[in-house]
Design a protein around this motif. Structure first.
Motif, PDB file in Angstrom:
ATOM      1  N   ALA A 188      14.499  16.409 -34.065  1.00 36.26           N
ATOM      2  CA  ALA A 188      15.569  17.296 -33.617  1.00 36.26           C
ATOM      3  C   ALA A 188      15.510  18.646 -34.326  1.00 36.26           C
ATOM      4  O   ALA A 188      15.894  19.676 -33.766  1.00 36.26           O
ATOM      5  N   ASP A 189      15.010  18.637 -35.573  1.00 35.43           N
ATOM      6  CA  ASP A 189      14.967  19.876 -36.348  1.00 35.43           C
ATOM      7  C   ASP A 189      13.560  20.462 -36.452  1.00 35.43           C
ATOM      8  O   ASP A 189      13.313  21.328 -37.283  1.00 35.43           O
ATOM      9  N   TRP A 190      12.635  19.992 -35.615  1.00 35.11           N
ATOM     10  CA  TRP A 190      11.242  20.443 -35.752  1.00 35.11           C
ATOM     11  C   TRP A 190      10.591  20.626 -34.386  1.00 35.11           C
ATOM     12  O   TRP A 190      10.611  19.727 -33.551  1.00 35.11           O
ATOM     13  N   VAL A 191       9.998  21.801 -34.169  1.00 33.09           N
ATOM     14  CA  VAL A 191       9.284  22.086 -32.931  1.00 33.09           C
ATOM     15  C   VAL A 191       7.911  22.643 -33.265  1.00 33.09           C
ATOM     16  O   VAL A 191       7.773  23.556 -34.096  1.00 33.09           O
ATOM     17  N   ASP A 192       6.883  22.096 -32.622  1.00 36.22           N
ATOM     18  CA  ASP A 192       5.525  22.611 -32.733  1.00 36.22           C
ATOM     19  C   ASP A 192       5.219  23.454 -31.510  1.00 36.22           C
ATOM     20  O   ASP A 192       5.530  23.050 -30.378  1.00 36.22           O
ATOM     21  N   VAL A 193       4.599  24.604 -31.718  1.00 41.64           N
ATOM     22  CA  VAL A 193       4.285  25.526 -30.630  1.00 41.64           C
ATOM     23  C   VAL A 193       2.786  25.808 -30.626  1.00 41.64           C
ATOM     24  O   VAL A 193       2.211  26.226 -31.639  1.00 41.64           O
ATOM     25  N   THR A 194       2.150  25.574 -29.483  1.00 45.88           N
ATOM     26  CA  THR A 194       0.725  25.841 -29.324  1.00 45.88           C
ATOM     27  C   THR A 194       0.497  26.587 -28.007  1.00 45.88           C
ATOM     28  O   THR A 194       1.433  26.853 -27.258  1.00 45.88           O
ATOM     29  N   ALA A 195      -0.748  26.904 -27.724  1.00 47.56           N
ATOM     30  CA  ALA A 195      -1.086  27.679 -26.533  1.00 47.56           C
ATOM     31  C   ALA A 195      -0.786  26.899 -25.257  1.00 47.56           C
ATOM     32  O   ALA A 195      -0.679  25.667 -25.273  1.00 47.56           O
ATOM     33  N   PRO A 196      -0.646  27.585 -24.128  1.00 53.87           N
ATOM     34  CA  PRO A 196      -0.357  26.915 -22.860  1.00 53.87           C
ATOM     35  C   PRO A 196      -1.398  25.856 -22.514  1.00 53.87           C
ATOM     36  O   PRO A 196      -2.602  26.078 -22.675  1.00 53.87           O
ATOM     37  N   GLY A 197      -0.914  24.709 -22.051  1.00 52.28           N
ATOM     38  CA  GLY A 197      -1.814  23.669 -21.574  1.00 52.28           C
ATOM     39  C   GLY A 197      -2.564  22.909 -22.639  1.00 52.28           C
ATOM     40  O   GLY A 197      -3.420  22.078 -22.328  1.00 52.28           O
ATOM     41  N   ILE A 198      -2.253  23.155 -23.894  1.00 56.10           N
ATOM     42  CA  ILE A 198      -2.976  22.494 -24.992  1.00 56.10           C
ATOM     43  C   ILE A 198      -2.236  21.226 -25.411  1.00 56.10           C
ATOM     44  O   ILE A 198      -1.017  21.212 -25.561  1.00 56.10           O
ATOM     45  N   SER A 199      -2.987  20.154 -25.595  1.00 50.15           N
ATOM     46  CA  SER A 199      -2.437  18.890 -26.077  1.00 50.15           C
ATOM     47  C   SER A 199      -3.558  18.110 -26.739  1.00 50.15           C
ATOM     48  O   SER A 199      -4.723  18.511 -26.683  1.00 50.15           O
ATOM     49  N   LYS A 200      -3.207  17.004 -27.332  1.00 53.08           N
ATOM     50  CA  LYS A 200      -4.240  16.129 -27.875  1.00 53.08           C
ATOM     51  C   LYS A 200      -5.200  15.708 -26.764  1.00 53.08           C
ATOM     52  O   LYS A 200      -6.407  15.577 -26.975  1.00 53.08           O
ATOM     53  N   ALA A 201      -4.652  15.513 -25.564  1.00 55.96           N
ATOM     54  CA  ALA A 201      -5.476  15.052 -24.449  1.00 55.96           C
ATOM     55  C   ALA A 201      -6.541  16.066 -24.058  1.00 55.96           C
ATOM     56  O   ALA A 201      -7.690  15.702 -23.786  1.00 55.96           O
ATOM     57  N   THR A 202      -6.183  17.347 -24.004  1.00 50.06           N
ATOM     58  CA  THR A 202      -7.173  18.354 -23.598  1.00 50.06           C
ATOM     59  C   THR A 202      -8.313  18.423 -24.606  1.00 50.06           C
ATOM     60  O   THR A 202      -9.477  18.556 -24.234  1.00 50.06           O
ATOM     61  N   ALA A 203      -7.964  18.323 -25.891  1.00 49.34           N
ATOM     62  CA  ALA A 203      -9.002  18.357 -26.922  1.00 49.34           C
ATOM     63  C   ALA A 203      -9.871  17.107 -26.885  1.00 49.34           C
ATOM     64  O   ALA A 203     -11.096  17.167 -27.028  1.00 49.34           O
ATOM     65  N   LEU A 204      -9.236  15.959 -26.676  1.00 50.34           N
ATOM     66  CA  LEU A 204      -9.983  14.700 -26.628  1.00 50.34           C
ATOM     67  C   LEU A 204     -10.937  14.665 -25.444  1.00 50.34           C
ATOM     68  O   LEU A 204     -12.040  14.104 -25.525  1.00 50.34           O
ATOM     69  N   GLU A 205     -10.542  15.276 -24.335  1.00 44.78           N
ATOM     70  CA  GLU A 205     -11.425  15.319 -23.175  1.00 44.78           C
ATOM     71  C   GLU A 205     -12.696  16.103 -23.493  1.00 44.78           C
ATOM     72  O   GLU A 205     -13.803  15.741 -23.074  1.00 44.78           O
TER      73      GLU A 205
END
Length: 272
Positions: A188-205
């Protein structure tokens, strides 16, 4: 560089060849602030000895993931850090950053500072730590914290990830997403911000393609909000027993909790 969209995989109950086994860290392989258990360490060793590729996929920065890799005895392995914004290949005691996706930090920082005055903001310095406007509590960030004189210093150097910390920080998520960035409230008190469309899944692919692993030989184990895309990506997905219901709902099955060494059980099940 924009990561490819993870392809939809066909669900299989069993892996048929050397698999890519993606494991979240905090809440899955390890309890935050504690060493890896003997059971998890032994299970990881057995999976790797069987020829599978164990890939660490974490919201931690790279500097925070490296000690866990060492604790697990990984000397030739891939790591997806910062929720997919940074990918590295570990060889021995050295690593090579193979992908890094920069976020539009200025727009996100201006929005956060205007909407939530006094919010803590950290801009990741890969392999080092973070630039911070206000010091974060000990243990909340991995690596060294570097104070700044003005907010503009937070975006002066390209960064792959921002961390926002403050009461009800999760309320910033819709506005941040409206900017086009990826925003995930891990607490609730923490937000991570990364580039559009980026996730663990995109990197793993991307890692899967490099390793030459078939899409139906992919496995993922996780427990949190930032694991949802990874669980959907994998052909065989496993949620930790203590994961929230909406996280377990996207997985094929659940394993034991962190207290039960559920990740070790899930890893060993791959060998049966």
């Amino acid at each position: 560089m924009t990561s490819p969209t993870p392809q939809q995989t066909t669900r299989h109950n069993d892996v048929t060849g050397p698999a890519l086994v993606a494991c979240d860290l905090d809440g899955t392989l390890v309890r935050t602030g504690h060493p890896v258990t003997a059971a998890v360490r032994a299970a990881v060793a057995k999976v790797r000895a069987a020829g599978h590729h164990l890939v660490l996929a974490t919201g931690r920065s790279l500097v925070g993931a490296l000690p866990i890799a060492t604790d697990l005895g990984l000397d030739d392995a891939w790591m997806v850090a910062s929720n997919g914004a940074v990918t590295a290949h570990l060889t021995g005691h050295q690593y090579e950053i193979t992908a890094q996706h920069v976020v539009d930090a200025e727009a996100a920082i201006r929005l956060a500072a205007w909407t939530a005055p006094g919010i803590r903001i950290a801009a990741e310095l890969v392999g080092v730590g973070y630039r911070v406007n206000i010091p974060f509590p000990d243990g909340d960030l991995n690596g060294t914290q570097h104070g700044i004189a003005g907010l503009e210093e937070l975006w002066a150097v390209p960064t792959p990830r921002l961390a926002l910390n403050g009461p009800s920080a999760y309320r910033l998520v819709p506005s941040l997403r409206a900017l086009g960035v990826t925003a995930i409230a891990t607490r609730a008190d923490w937000v991570d911000v990364t580039a559009p469309g980026i996730s663990k899944a995109t990197a793993l692919e991307e890692v899967r393609t490099v390793l030459g692993v078939k899409d139906y030989d992919t496995v993922a184990i996780g427990d949190g909000e930032n694991d949802i895309e990874m669980l959907r990506w994998a052909s065989r997905s496993i949620a930790m027993g203590h994961a929230p219901g909406h996280v377990q709902a996207v997985a094929d099955r659940a394993t034991g909790t962190l207290d039960d060494d559920g990740a070790a059980s899930a890893l060993l099940a791959l060998l049966s």
